[in-house]
Design a protein around this motif. Sequence first.
Motif, PDB file in Angstrom:
ATOM      1  N   UNK A 181       0.846  -1.195   0.000  1.00 54.68           N
ATOM      2  CA  UNK A 181       0.000   0.000   0.000  1.00 54.68           C
ATOM      3  C   UNK A 181       0.879   1.241   0.000  1.00 54.68           C
ATOM      4  N   UNK A 182       0.237   2.400  -0.120  1.00 54.85           N
ATOM      5  CA  UNK A 182       0.948   3.670   0.015  1.00 54.85           C
ATOM      6  C   UNK A 182       2.028   3.889  -1.020  1.00 54.85           C
ATOM      7  N   UNK A 183       1.773   3.537  -2.268  1.00 54.66           N
ATOM      8  CA  UNK A 183       2.794   3.688  -3.313  1.00 54.66           C
ATOM      9  C   UNK A 183       3.310   5.114  -3.409  1.00 54.66           C
ATOM     10  N   UNK A 184       2.446   6.072  -3.150  1.00 54.43           N
ATOM     11  CA  UNK A 184       2.793   7.490  -3.311  1.00 54.43           C
ATOM     12  C   UNK A 184       3.693   8.025  -2.209  1.00 54.43           C
ATOM     13  N   UNK A 185       3.827   7.300  -1.111  1.00 49.26           N
ATOM     14  CA  UNK A 185       4.560   7.832   0.035  1.00 49.26           C
ATOM     15  C   UNK A 185       6.056   7.985  -0.230  1.00 49.26           C
ATOM     16  N   UNK A 186       6.634   7.067  -0.991  1.00 47.31           N
ATOM     17  CA  UNK A 186       8.073   7.111  -1.232  1.00 47.31           C
ATOM     18  C   UNK A 186       8.438   7.145  -2.711  1.00 47.31           C
ATOM     19  N   UNK A 216      -3.731  -2.754   0.766  1.00 44.08           N
ATOM     20  CA  UNK A 216      -4.570  -1.739   1.380  1.00 44.08           C
ATOM     21  C   UNK A 216      -4.677  -0.521   0.475  1.00 44.08           C
ATOM     22  N   UNK A 217      -5.836   0.111   0.477  1.00 41.58           N
ATOM     23  CA  UNK A 217      -6.037   1.309  -0.346  1.00 41.58           C
ATOM     24  C   UNK A 217      -5.459   2.562   0.304  1.00 41.58           C
ATOM     25  N   UNK A 218      -5.416   2.578   1.643  1.00 39.36           N
ATOM     26  CA  UNK A 218      -5.040   3.765   2.419  1.00 39.36           C
ATOM     27  C   UNK A 218      -6.001   4.932   2.177  1.00 39.36           C
ATOM     28  N   UNK A 219      -7.191   4.633   1.671  1.00 34.74           N
ATOM     29  CA  UNK A 219      -8.237   5.651   1.504  1.00 34.74           C
ATOM     30  C   UNK A 219      -8.557   6.282   2.852  1.00 34.74           C
ATOM     31  N   UNK A 220      -8.802   7.573   2.950  1.00 32.62           N
ATOM     32  CA  UNK A 220      -8.842   8.601   1.901  1.00 32.62           C
ATOM     33  C   UNK A 220      -7.501   9.323   1.723  1.00 32.62           C
ATOM     34  N   UNK A 221      -6.402   8.615   1.951  1.00 31.65           N
ATOM     35  CA  UNK A 221      -5.054   9.118   1.673  1.00 31.65           C
ATOM     36  C   UNK A 221      -4.733  10.386   2.478  1.00 31.65           C
ATOM     37  N   UNK A 234      -4.419   3.129  -8.192  1.00 35.63           N
ATOM     38  CA  UNK A 234      -3.699   2.409  -7.146  1.00 35.63           C
ATOM     39  C   UNK A 234      -4.087   0.930  -7.123  1.00 35.63           C
ATOM     40  N   UNK A 235      -5.363   0.658  -7.334  1.00 32.84           N
ATOM     41  CA  UNK A 235      -5.805  -0.733  -7.349  1.00 32.84           C
ATOM     42  C   UNK A 235      -5.218  -1.466  -8.554  1.00 32.84           C
ATOM     43  N   UNK A 236      -5.192  -0.784  -9.698  1.00 36.09           N
ATOM     44  CA  UNK A 236      -4.614  -1.391 -10.901  1.00 36.09           C
ATOM     45  C   UNK A 236      -3.121  -1.658 -10.725  1.00 36.09           C
ATOM     46  N   UNK A 237      -2.453  -0.817  -9.923  1.00 37.65           N
ATOM     47  CA  UNK A 237      -1.028  -0.990  -9.691  1.00 37.65           C
ATOM     48  C   UNK A 237      -0.727  -2.351  -9.065  1.00 37.65           C
ATOM     49  N   UNK A 238      -1.674  -2.881  -8.325  1.00 36.05           N
ATOM     50  CA  UNK A 238      -1.472  -4.190  -7.713  1.00 36.05           C
ATOM     51  C   UNK A 238      -1.210  -5.248  -8.775  1.00 36.05           C
TER      52      UNK A 238
END
Length: 263
Positions: A181-186, A216-221, A234-238
């Motif tokens: 999850x959290x692809x955008x964090x790093x 995990x989606x980590x919604x609502x980010x 993000x789901x497609x990234x899986x």
Amino acid sequence: MHVYDRRFGVQGAPDTLIDDATADDYRLLQRRTGTQRTVVVQPRVHGTDNSVTLAAIRALGAAHTRGVAVVRPDVSDAELERLHAGGIRGIRFTLYTPTHATTDFAMVEPLAHRVHALGWHVQLHWSAAQLVEHAALLERLPGTVVLDHLARLPQPAPQAHPAFGLVCRLLDRGRTWIKLSGAYLDSTLGAEGRYADTTALAQTWVRRAPERLVWGSDWPHPTERHQVPDDAQLFDLLGDWVPDDATRHRVLVENPARLYDFL
């Protein structure tokens, strides 16, 4: 995912609340992604008032919803039992930044022992540097430990960070899980680059411990207030992270059933 609801207690600045992030709002996202089970993780703005998470579990359906709470050492045994009955199956320590932190590192080990008796896990959102700093603590913890957001190894060379070897050792011991999850964090590439720089690390975790990964989606980010990610992207990234259908089924269905006690 997280639920934010102004009807419940708030710790810290009220402006850290997120609107349109209630259990009812999340149902709209579920229609888009097609997911059926939900794990509600207590957000830091609601502190240790876990009633917001318990209410979300009831609203989304107790048969297919579980929760991860935030507690402090003064929590009573009776309260832990009440949380368990309400669908809680773990506790979280969000310590990657001290801002509005409800807990601290000294609380992790004593609380881990208490919730281990309930069959719960301990979820850690720590930075890679914090994982290394507290390596001895991590190796002492009883029961199951879940590392948030790909273990927060920094780009562009996550496997060069000292935390990579530590996480590998923890995985090899058989009690550590990682949340995909959290692809955008790093990521340094971001949404425009489809977070592609996260794929190699995610696939490394898939090869090492496919039976101990959850998505995990980590919604609502909550960390992305200025540019909210596209949940469908993000789901497609899986699919890139876990290209094998059978393994992806483990990540989305079988593994969370074990970790979160879905029957």
